[in-house]
Design a protein around this motif. Structure first.
Motif, PDB file in Angstrom:
ATOM      1  N   LEU A 128      13.296   1.054   7.451  1.00 49.09           N
ATOM      2  CA  LEU A 128      12.882   2.339   6.584  1.00 49.09           C
ATOM      3  C   LEU A 128      11.372   2.289   6.680  1.00 49.09           C
ATOM      4  CD1 LEU A 128      15.353   2.262   3.716  1.00 49.09           C
ATOM      5  CD2 LEU A 128      15.080   4.089   5.327  1.00 49.09           C
ATOM      6  N   TYR A 129      10.848   1.293   6.476  1.00 44.28           N
ATOM      7  CA  TYR A 129       9.290   1.114   6.319  1.00 44.28           C
ATOM      8  C   TYR A 129       8.585   1.297   7.761  1.00 44.28           C
ATOM      9  CZ  TYR A 129       9.121   0.869   1.235  1.00 44.28           C
ATOM     10  OH  TYR A 129       9.131   0.959  -0.086  1.00 44.28           O
ATOM     11  N   GLY A 130       9.277   0.875   8.791  1.00 46.60           N
ATOM     12  CA  GLY A 130       9.065   1.118  10.197  1.00 46.60           C
ATOM     13  C   GLY A 130       8.817   2.604  10.356  1.00 46.60           C
ATOM     14  N   LEU A 131       9.761   3.215   9.965  1.00 48.88           N
ATOM     15  CA  LEU A 131       9.919   4.780  10.175  1.00 48.88           C
ATOM     16  C   LEU A 131       8.547   5.534   9.238  1.00 48.88           C
ATOM     17  CD1 LEU A 131      13.472   5.835  10.142  1.00 48.88           C
ATOM     18  CD2 LEU A 131      11.942   6.485  11.856  1.00 48.88           C
ATOM     19  N   HIS A 132       8.582   5.057   7.883  1.00 47.79           N
ATOM     20  CA  HIS A 132       7.630   5.448   6.974  1.00 47.79           C
ATOM     21  C   HIS A 132       6.163   5.475   7.634  1.00 47.79           C
ATOM     22  CE1 HIS A 132       4.866   5.744   3.381  1.00 47.79           C
ATOM     23  NE2 HIS A 132       5.628   6.768   3.261  1.00 47.79           N
ATOM     24  N   ALA A 133       6.010   4.165   8.286  1.00 45.97           N
ATOM     25  CA  ALA A 133       4.652   4.050   8.784  1.00 45.97           C
ATOM     26  C   ALA A 133       4.149   5.055   9.790  1.00 45.97           C
ATOM     27  CB  ALA A 133       4.478   2.475   9.301  1.00 45.97           C
ATOM     28  N   GLU A 134       5.045   5.368  10.686  1.00 43.70           N
ATOM     29  CA  GLU A 134       5.076   6.503  11.617  1.00 43.70           C
ATOM     30  C   GLU A 134       4.966   7.692  11.149  1.00 43.70           C
ATOM     31  OE1 GLU A 134       7.884   6.423  14.890  1.00 43.70           O
ATOM     32  OE2 GLU A 134       7.687   4.178  15.133  1.00 43.70           O
ATOM     33  N   ARG A 184       0.798  -1.317  -0.090  1.00 38.78           N
ATOM     34  CA  ARG A 184       0.021  -0.084   0.064  1.00 38.78           C
ATOM     35  C   ARG A 184       0.817   1.197  -0.036  1.00 38.78           C
ATOM     36  NH1 ARG A 184      -2.268   3.833   3.163  1.00 38.78           N
ATOM     37  NH2 ARG A 184      -1.046   3.058   5.041  1.00 38.78           N
ATOM     38  N   THR A 185       1.936   1.365   0.782  1.00 35.28           N
ATOM     39  CA  THR A 185       2.581   2.343   0.935  1.00 35.28           C
ATOM     40  C   THR A 185       4.030   2.301   0.243  1.00 35.28           C
ATOM     41  OG1 THR A 185       3.468   1.868   3.237  1.00 35.28           O
ATOM     42  CG2 THR A 185       1.416   3.148   3.065  1.00 35.28           C
ATOM     43  N   GLY A 186       4.450   1.231  -0.144  1.00 34.05           N
ATOM     44  CA  GLY A 186       5.870   1.257  -0.548  1.00 34.05           C
ATOM     45  C   GLY A 186       5.852   1.016  -2.120  1.00 34.05           C
ATOM     46  N   GLY A 187       7.152   0.762  -2.591  1.00 38.14           N
ATOM     47  CA  GLY A 187       7.191   0.542  -4.035  1.00 38.14           C
ATOM     48  C   GLY A 187       8.823   0.234  -4.261  1.00 38.14           C
ATOM     49  N   ALA A 210      20.658 -10.121   4.135  1.00 37.99           N
ATOM     50  CA  ALA A 210      19.608 -10.028   5.611  1.00 37.99           C
ATOM     51  C   ALA A 210      19.931  -8.739   5.956  1.00 37.99           C
ATOM     52  CB  ALA A 210      20.297 -11.243   6.596  1.00 37.99           C
ATOM     53  N   ALA A 211      21.285  -8.121   5.960  1.00 35.61           N
ATOM     54  CA  ALA A 211      21.328  -6.498   6.360  1.00 35.61           C
ATOM     55  C   ALA A 211      20.566  -5.623   5.721  1.00 35.61           C
ATOM     56  CB  ALA A 211      22.816  -6.315   6.438  1.00 35.61           C
ATOM     57  N   LEU A 212      20.533  -6.120   4.394  1.00 37.46           N
ATOM     58  CA  LEU A 212      19.760  -5.059   3.384  1.00 37.46           C
ATOM     59  C   LEU A 212      18.122  -5.322   3.739  1.00 37.46           C
ATOM     60  CD1 LEU A 212      19.153  -3.167   1.104  1.00 37.46           C
ATOM     61  CD2 LEU A 212      19.425  -5.323  -0.596  1.00 37.46           C
ATOM     62  N   GLN A 213      17.703  -6.210   4.163  1.00 32.76           N
ATOM     63  CA  GLN A 213      16.584  -6.690   4.377  1.00 32.76           C
ATOM     64  C   GLN A 213      15.993  -6.119   5.825  1.00 32.76           C
ATOM     65  OE1 GLN A 213      16.578 -10.942   4.244  1.00 32.76           O
ATOM     66  NE2 GLN A 213      15.587 -10.922   2.063  1.00 32.76           N
ATOM     67  N   HIS A 214      16.972  -5.991   6.523  1.00 37.35           N
ATOM     68  CA  HIS A 214      16.791  -5.185   7.918  1.00 37.35           C
ATOM     69  C   HIS A 214      16.476  -3.915   7.797  1.00 37.35           C
ATOM     70  CE1 HIS A 214      17.931  -3.011  11.661  1.00 37.35           C
ATOM     71  NE2 HIS A 214      19.078  -2.618  10.598  1.00 37.35           N
ATOM     72  N   THR A 215      17.450  -3.212   6.907  1.00 36.18           N
ATOM     73  CA  THR A 215      17.415  -1.823   6.562  1.00 36.18           C
ATOM     74  C   THR A 215      16.106  -1.494   5.818  1.00 36.18           C
ATOM     75  OG1 THR A 215      19.985  -1.518   6.530  1.00 36.18           O
ATOM     76  CG2 THR A 215      18.367   0.004   5.281  1.00 36.18           C
ATOM     77  N   VAL A 216      15.569  -2.349   5.035  1.00 40.00           N
ATOM     78  CA  VAL A 216      14.431  -2.055   4.224  1.00 40.00           C
ATOM     79  C   VAL A 216      13.115  -2.084   5.388  1.00 40.00           C
ATOM     80  CG1 VAL A 216      12.890  -2.765   2.617  1.00 40.00           C
ATOM     81  CG2 VAL A 216      15.174  -2.856   2.234  1.00 40.00           C
ATOM     82  N   TRP A 273      23.443  -3.727  20.929  1.00 42.91           N
ATOM     83  CA  TRP A 273      21.964  -3.255  20.769  1.00 42.91           C
ATOM     84  C   TRP A 273      21.443  -4.669  19.615  1.00 42.91           C
ATOM     85  CZ3 TRP A 273      22.020   2.721  19.332  1.00 42.91           C
ATOM     86  CH2 TRP A 273      22.442   3.365  20.439  1.00 42.91           C
ATOM     87  N   THR A 274      20.184  -4.597  19.957  1.00 42.13           N
ATOM     88  CA  THR A 274      19.472  -5.853  19.156  1.00 42.13           C
ATOM     89  C   THR A 274      18.324  -4.843  18.420  1.00 42.13           C
ATOM     90  OG1 THR A 274      17.983  -6.081  21.112  1.00 42.13           O
ATOM     91  CG2 THR A 274      19.963  -7.615  21.141  1.00 42.13           C
ATOM     92  N   CYS A 275      17.549  -5.588  17.616  1.00 38.80           N
ATOM     93  CA  CYS A 275      16.804  -5.144  16.730  1.00 38.80           C
ATOM     94  C   CYS A 275      15.457  -6.094  16.668  1.00 38.80           C
ATOM     95  CB  CYS A 275      17.044  -5.162  15.194  1.00 38.80           C
ATOM     96  SG  CYS A 275      16.009  -4.241  14.023  1.00 38.80           S
ATOM     97  N   ASP A 276      14.098  -5.455  16.799  1.00 42.27           N
ATOM     98  CA  ASP A 276      12.934  -6.152  17.012  1.00 42.27           C
ATOM     99  C   ASP A 276      12.276  -6.433  15.669  1.00 42.27           C
ATOM    100  OD1 ASP A 276      13.189  -6.859  19.468  1.00 42.27           O
ATOM    101  OD2 ASP A 276      12.285  -5.036  20.244  1.00 42.27           O
ATOM    102  N   CYS A 277      12.903  -5.859  14.381  1.00 42.77           N
ATOM    103  CA  CYS A 277      12.146  -5.907  13.183  1.00 42.77           C
ATOM    104  C   CYS A 277      11.949  -7.394  12.362  1.00 42.77           C
ATOM    105  CB  CYS A 277      13.090  -5.384  12.097  1.00 42.77           C
ATOM    106  SG  CYS A 277      14.404  -6.264  11.355  1.00 42.77           S
ATOM    107  N   ALA A 278      11.045  -7.592  11.686  1.00 43.96           N
ATOM    108  CA  ALA A 278      10.755  -8.797  11.240  1.00 43.96           C
ATOM    109  C   ALA A 278      11.725  -9.704  10.854  1.00 43.96           C
ATOM    110  CB  ALA A 278       9.657  -8.824  10.113  1.00 43.96           C
TER     111      ALA A 278
END
Length: 366
Positions: A292-298, A17-20, A283-289, A259-264
């Motif tokens: 980014l979309y977590g920030l964008h959702a906010e 819906r919001t990405g591309g 996997a590092a690239l997928q984490h970054t994506v 530090w840890t990360c809770d992304c999917a």
């Protein structure tokens, strides 16, 4: 914005819906068609990268590298290329604009040539790419740039070129904010976290580069075919609003819990875990994506204007505190980046003269 070779690794992490995706590379057209066949609801466009190959001139602002050599494009040829993108199921067409330099003494004739030729396109499906030297964001040139963006009949996607981060150049962060506040159909292209500052201040959208080479413009250089190199893992550390090499994080957290990360992708794992293996680079690239979309959702959940700007200011304030916390935890001198400092400054006003002159090719459609 991602190279065609990495697109399928990124695709599952892009919200429909919001990405591309903006695709680059030799197989971008084929990959675009494949993705759109599988996920027709996903926005996918291609960037021919002409701005990395050739400098624009008044007589030839658009062009295309082909297997037979360089091809300059008139309006008919430009329409043909744009039709080709749409035939490959691109969500919209993107002009193959060449690089627009600025030697600080140049007039805006090349800018005008880009817009004049683009305005002859009687299309409703086109974004005009405007790949510019960072010097166009200096106060002495900013009004000329804004006037041409506003004169365009189509949305404009702005690329900023510099040796290094263009947002670290004097006057550029303020100038970009003024453009975003003054040009309602502006998109920031081939960028980094400047996307969020731009959208908070009125930009229509942004295309964030998945790799460092896609996070700012590059000036064409003869014979610059690029060399092969093994990618190293880079991650977006959301708390710091910064990209970092994993090797840097490993140095910082050598003697304390990382530090840890809770992304999917990470699911609570440490950000220091990525190695130089192909699987970990992906996997590092997928984490970054995901981040980014977590920030964008906010950002997307806020109302444009003061609420959105307030949200962004809070992200910057939090990043400031996390920099201080990290320095304390690791006993490291950790400078707060100049770009983040610039973004914490008050917003400049919109450009006073923008929009008072008629477009050079008639009024813009409403």
């Amino acid at each position: 914005m991602v190279n065609d070779r990495s697109a399928l690794y990124v695709l599952p992490h892009v919200p429909a819906r919001t990405g591309g995706l903006v695709l680059t590379g030799a197989a971008a057209a084929v990959t675009c068609r494949e993705i759109r066949n599988a996920r027709p609801e996903t926005v996918v466009v291609t960037d021919h990268g002409s701005h990395t190959e050739q400098i624009a001139t008044v007589d030839a602002p658009f062009g295309l590298k082909t297997r037979w050599g360089w091809r300059e494009l008139d309006v008919s040829g430009l329409n043909e290329v744009l039709d080709g993108q749409r035939d490959n199921k691109a969500s919209c067409a993107v002009t193959p604009t060449c690089f627009i330099p600025n030697d600080r003494t140049a007039d805006d004739a090349v800018l005008k040539a880009v817009i004049h030729q683009a305005n002859q396109l009687r299309r409703q499906d086109t974004v005009v790419l405007m790949p510019c030297s960072w010097h166009w964001l200096e106060r002495s040139h900013l009004s000329a740039l804004a006037e041409q963006i506003r004169a365009c009949r189509h949305p404009v996607a702005l690329i900023l070129q510099a040796d290094g981060d263009p947002l670290e150049r004097a006057q550029v962060p303020e100038g970009l904010r003024q453009l975003c506040r003054s040009c309602p159909r502006l998109v920031l292209w081939r960028t980094d976290l400047a996307a969020f500052d731009a959208m908070a201040h009125g930009a229509l959208g942004a295309a964030v580069g998945a790799s460092a080479v896609l996070r700012h413009g590059v000036a064409p250089r003869p014979g610059n075919g690029g060399g092969g190199h093994k990618p190293y893992p880079v991650v977006l550390v959301r708390r710091l609003l910064r990209y970092h090499r994993v090797a840097t994080l490993q140095d910082w957290f050598a003697h304390i819990a990382p530090w840890t990360c809770d992304c999917a992708v990470c699911r609570g794992a440490a950000l220091t875990r990525f190695t130089g293996s192909d699987a970990d680079v992906v996997a590092a690239l997928q984490h970054t994506v995901r981040e980014l979309y977590g920030l964008h959702a906010e950002l997307d959940a806020t109302l444009p204007g003061d609420e959105r700007i307030g949200w962004w200011r809070q992200q910057l304030a939090d990043a400031w505190e996390y920099h201080r916390l990290l320095a304390s935890q690791t006993d490291t001198e950790l400078a707060f980046p100049k770009v983040l400092q610039a973004w914490r400054r008050p917003c400049p006003p919109a450009l006073p003269m923008v929009g008072r002159r008629r477009a050079q090719d008639g009024p813009r459609p409403s």
